[in-house]
Design an enzyme around this catalytic site. Sequence first.
Site, PDB file in Angstrom:
ATOM      1  N   CYS A  83       0.824  -1.213   0.000  1.00 61.43           N
ATOM      2  CA  CYS A  83       0.000   0.000   0.000  1.00 61.43           C
ATOM      3  C   CYS A  83       0.858   1.263   0.000  1.00 61.43           C
ATOM      4  O   CYS A  83       0.342   2.368  -0.188  1.00 61.43           O
ATOM      5  CB  CYS A  83      -0.932  -0.010   1.200  1.00 61.43           C
ATOM      6  SG  CYS A  83      -1.451  -1.665   1.653  1.00 61.43           S
ATOM      7  N   CYS A 206     -13.373   0.611   7.717  1.00 61.27           N
ATOM      8  CA  CYS A 206     -12.436   0.112   6.699  1.00 61.27           C
ATOM      9  C   CYS A 206     -12.459   1.000   5.460  1.00 61.27           C
ATOM     10  O   CYS A 206     -13.505   1.480   5.046  1.00 61.27           O
ATOM     11  CB  CYS A 206     -12.826  -1.297   6.266  1.00 61.27           C
ATOM     12  SG  CYS A 206     -13.150  -2.434   7.628  1.00 61.27           S
ATOM     13  N   SER A 207     -11.281   1.161   4.827  1.00 60.01           N
ATOM     14  CA  SER A 207     -11.235   1.852   3.540  1.00 60.01           C
ATOM     15  C   SER A 207     -11.764   0.892   2.466  1.00 60.01           C
ATOM     16  O   SER A 207     -11.720  -0.316   2.645  1.00 60.01           O
ATOM     17  CB  SER A 207      -9.809   2.305   3.230  1.00 60.01           C
ATOM     18  OG  SER A 207      -8.927   1.198   3.229  1.00 60.01           O
ATOM     19  N   ILE A 209     -12.483  -0.725  -1.600  1.00 61.20           N
ATOM     20  CA  ILE A 209     -11.760  -1.209  -2.781  1.00 61.20           C
ATOM     21  C   ILE A 209     -12.058  -0.210  -3.899  1.00 61.20           C
ATOM     22  O   ILE A 209     -13.218   0.147  -4.128  1.00 61.20           O
ATOM     23  CB  ILE A 209     -12.231  -2.638  -3.102  1.00 61.20           C
ATOM     24  CG1 ILE A 209     -11.517  -3.604  -2.161  1.00 61.20           C
ATOM     25  CG2 ILE A 209     -12.018  -2.997  -4.559  1.00 61.20           C
ATOM     26  CD1 ILE A 209     -11.966  -5.029  -2.267  1.00 61.20           C
ATOM     27  N   LYS A 328     -10.310   6.464   3.621  1.00 59.12           N
ATOM     28  CA  LYS A 328     -11.630   6.089   4.096  1.00 59.12           C
ATOM     29  C   LYS A 328     -12.752   6.565   3.162  1.00 59.12           C
ATOM     30  O   LYS A 328     -13.628   5.796   2.801  1.00 59.12           O
ATOM     31  CB  LYS A 328     -11.791   6.706   5.499  1.00 59.12           C
ATOM     32  CG  LYS A 328     -13.025   6.397   6.235  1.00 59.12           C
ATOM     33  CD  LYS A 328     -13.057   4.957   6.624  1.00 59.12           C
ATOM     34  CE  LYS A 328     -14.456   4.409   6.613  1.00 59.12           C
ATOM     35  NZ  LYS A 328     -15.182   4.461   5.374  1.00 59.12           N
ATOM     36  N   HIS A 332      -9.233   3.968  -1.867  1.00 63.39           N
ATOM     37  CA  HIS A 332      -7.885   3.447  -1.660  1.00 63.39           C
ATOM     38  C   HIS A 332      -7.482   2.504  -2.800  1.00 63.39           C
ATOM     39  O   HIS A 332      -7.436   1.300  -2.623  1.00 63.39           O
ATOM     40  CB  HIS A 332      -7.836   2.747  -0.290  1.00 63.39           C
ATOM     41  CG  HIS A 332      -6.495   2.213   0.094  1.00 63.39           C
ATOM     42  ND1 HIS A 332      -5.299   2.759  -0.348  1.00 63.39           N
ATOM     43  CD2 HIS A 332      -6.149   1.162   0.892  1.00 63.39           C
ATOM     44  CE1 HIS A 332      -4.295   2.057   0.169  1.00 63.39           C
ATOM     45  NE2 HIS A 332      -4.775   1.083   0.906  1.00 63.39           N
TER      46      HIS A 332
END
Lengths: 386, 133
Positions: A83, A206-207, A209, A328, A332
């Site tokens: 990442c 969670c961030s 997809i 977020k 991402h």
Amino acid sequence: MRTVCVVGVGMSQWGEVWRRSLRQLFVDAASKAIKGAGVDHLDSLYVGCMSSGLFVGQEHLGSVMADYLGMRGLPAMRVESACASGGMAIRAAFMEVGSGMSDIVMASGVEKMTDCDGDQATYALATAADQEYEVFHGATFPGLYAMMAHAHMAKYGTTREMLSQVAVKNHDNGALNPVSQYPFKITKEAVETGVMIADPLHILDCSPITDGAAAVIMTTEEIAKKLGKPYVRILGSGAATDSIALYQRPDMTTIKAATLASERALKMAGRKITDIQFAEVHDCFTIAELAILESIGVYERGKAGPATLAGETARDGKFPVNTSGGLKSKGHPVGATGVAQMIEVYKQLTGQAEGERQVKGSPKIAMTQNMGGSGGSSVVHIVEVA
Amino acid sequence: MKMFSSRAWRENPQRYRMEAAKFKKSGKTYFPPRDIDPETGDTENEIVTLPETGKVLTYTVIRVAPGQWSDQSPYALAVVEMDDGTRVFGQMTDCNVDEIKIGMEVRAEFRRLQTEGHSGVLSYAHKFVPKWY
């Protein structure tokens, strides 16, 4: 070393971009950056990408991207640090321009994550963890950060509400960013009643997809001045690694790679953390933002949560964090994230952030912090307006 | 992606017997075994078998799992500090996942873990159970 500047930036559409492929997303961002900078050529290209091989079956991105950018012959290569690939691509370009080897270099990042199903995407992302001793036992990324969260809560009394406020704050910012994948506000209740992914993290911790690309043009101060466009200087670059597996870290509540990368970047820049006025940090999960702010020394251990609740990290707070919406809300696309962080601080420092999102008081100096895996690598840049 | 069984086979000493590397200079033990002590750079080490009991340092419960694990969810994962201080990562089983706590005492047992990837290799390794179970 020569001073290295960022003089033009570009982003593709971010989100579930079904009409554009990996290479098209890159070309969208790269073309905007070239146009923005007003350069007539590049000397070399770095492409940050975590896992095009697993997401779409394509490796060898230096060739693919130079070809489709209409620049066959250009020296180009891919940079991978999970990442943190985008931030590492910037670091590679920083070294190439700074060393005097090249004058005009593009640092870019791209990821195409929705050409495969959720299982495949989860599998690809999990390759950033320890395959043989974490993933083998059923670990997922939300699971690893959830373990960090439980440890942080037990050690410092960090609460569910503090985690929720990170997501709420970042969505408040992302709602104002035209490139955001999820440009809407959320409430603490929405975070806390969302589907539980891995205790204590719900879906809105969670961030997402994301498909997307980002690119910046990096050059010398002399050329930046001649181009006559707003530009920023990168004063320092720092990178570090740590154990690939979370369980092998003596303290699982802190991100040592971020601490080291930030210390190194600040040292190179000749600045202290207290000189930094705002930051983009790697909030892949809500707990990550808190752990990072403590790891880079903005807050003492255990104090980032209370400070977030008090509004200190909001856009109008004393240390704005993730004014872009962060991973977020903005999204991402793994390899593109580190480059997009640089774009956000470029926009803020040159007064080009859209509308209300612009931080007040004309800030002069900012930090970007990008991170790989559960903290197995991190890269930090210190950026100052010219 | 098809994986060859050698990938699973070569890990057998640590997965089947919890073998770890104890370094001479620092006296520290690492699981899985490694050739170089990450803190001292020492290469002199001996293979030791870890104690079977330890305590939970942190944990989570995976509620949404990827395909190959989805039929097992919810399942718990924990970082455990074995009685000799060595850190081990693994699943918790034979317990109510909602009753797991930091500090809980556990014991490692030999269990079937998964059918690895698309290769069909049956993988066995440790899972943790409550110590007095």
